[in-house]
Design an enzyme around this catalytic site. Sequence first.
Site, PDB file in Angstrom:
ATOM      1  N   LYS A  67       0.827  -1.216   0.000  1.00 56.65           N
ATOM      2  CA  LYS A  67       0.000   0.000   0.000  1.00 56.65           C
ATOM      3  C   LYS A  67       0.862   1.269   0.000  1.00 56.65           C
ATOM      4  CE  LYS A  67      -3.853  -2.252   2.370  1.00 56.65           C
ATOM      5  NZ  LYS A  67      -4.432  -2.557   3.693  1.00 56.65           N
ATOM      6  N   TYR A 240      -2.020  -0.942  11.506  1.00 55.63           N
ATOM      7  CA  TYR A 240      -3.415  -1.217  11.867  1.00 55.63           C
ATOM      8  C   TYR A 240      -3.779  -0.409  13.114  1.00 55.63           C
ATOM      9  CZ  TYR A 240      -1.933  -5.009   8.827  1.00 55.63           C
ATOM     10  OH  TYR A 240      -1.383  -5.721   7.809  1.00 55.63           O
ATOM     11  N   VAL A 258      -0.165  -8.753   6.401  1.00 55.52           N
ATOM     12  CA  VAL A 258      -0.605 -10.002   7.030  1.00 55.52           C
ATOM     13  C   VAL A 258       0.178 -11.235   6.547  1.00 55.52           C
ATOM     14  CG1 VAL A 258      -2.937  -9.223   7.631  1.00 55.52           C
ATOM     15  CG2 VAL A 258      -2.541 -10.329   5.415  1.00 55.52           C
TER      16      VAL A 258
HETATM   17  N1  GLU Z   1      -4.750  -8.154   0.929  1.00 50.48           N
HETATM   18  C1  GLU Z   1      -5.062  -8.083   2.336  1.00 50.48           C
HETATM   19  C2  GLU Z   1      -6.504  -7.635   2.530  1.00 50.48           C
HETATM   20  O1  GLU Z   1      -6.963  -6.810   1.798  1.00 50.48           O
HETATM   21  C3  GLU Z   1      -4.106  -7.120   2.956  1.00 50.48           C
HETATM   22  C4  GLU Z   1      -4.219  -7.158   4.419  1.00 50.48           C
HETATM   23  C5  GLU Z   1      -3.002  -6.692   5.112  1.00 50.48           C
HETATM   24  O2  GLU Z   1      -1.878  -7.125   4.826  1.00 50.48           O
HETATM   25  O3  GLU Z   1      -3.183  -5.856   5.995  1.00 50.48           O
HETATM   26  O4  GLU Z   1      -7.177  -8.114   3.395  1.00 50.48           O
END
Ligand code: GLU
Length: 304
Positions: A67, A240, A258
Amino acid sequence: MIDFQHILNTIVEEISSEPDKGIVATYIPELAKVDCTKFGISLLDNNAKLYSSGEANEMFSIQSISKVLSLSMAFRILGNDLWNRVGVEPSGDPFNHLSLLEMENGIPRNPLINAGAIVIADILVTQLKNPKQEFLEYIRKIANDNSINYDESVAKSEKETGFRNYAAAYLIKSFGNLKNDVEEVLDFYFHQCSLRMSCEQLVTIFYIFSNRGECLQNHRYLDLNQVKRINAIMLTSGFYDEAGEFAFEVGLPGKSGVGGGIVALLPNKFCVATWSPGLNKKGNSKLGMLALEKLTTTTALSIF
Ligand code: GLU
């Protein structure tokens, strides 16, 4: 002079005897297959010296770490107009929460929660002719490494199970903040999350954020203000609903995923990546966080 190699080796040794390694993410079925005893760490200092220990060359799914990279690409293209579509405040909520999105009229709190990254994906789908290919080329160019690729099985696995991401995308669309077709935007988003990299490749790419916008080949990707802003967002929103805890324990801007990866950096000094697939309750790599706490405590190198 700090002996980074010795420090990383010591961290790997200490980590290997930790009994609680966290729990591998299972909501994306492909990620559930990963061995949770893996551990790797790499550090690239701003003299371009690379130090590694453990399984630092093994590739893993970088997930949400991507991201930051999609954000950097969109920021280069749109400049500050980007901030009309997405905010810069920490959410204090898990990465896939929907309630704030509803209350705040489809403008995601920040680009590092799923909803925000989906809006960034929408921007890239609008701006690029071949979004998946051009994003991959952007990453490969920063890394100077054409071996980096998407993992189609992870992307497919997430497409089949990513119901909350579909819900977020449709909610954003209902507020008019998603311009393209939901399927197309999520196809891009799931692919960016599926990128596979090792700790060594991650530090090579995130070097641009510790090195004032320039990659190892001295090519400039971001100006100083863009780097400042992206690093600020990583500090406040990169972990998070545990960004406060990460700042408290580690004291560096960074981003986790994750897949068990974490990348963090000290501007003008170094960039560091860890991989340990077991997660804590908040979704951050349990031993990765511990390793980074050891690193910044031992060296007394943090932004604070
Ligand atoms: N592709 C995962 C989702 O959209 C990313 C989650 C993450 O790594 O925070 O749930």
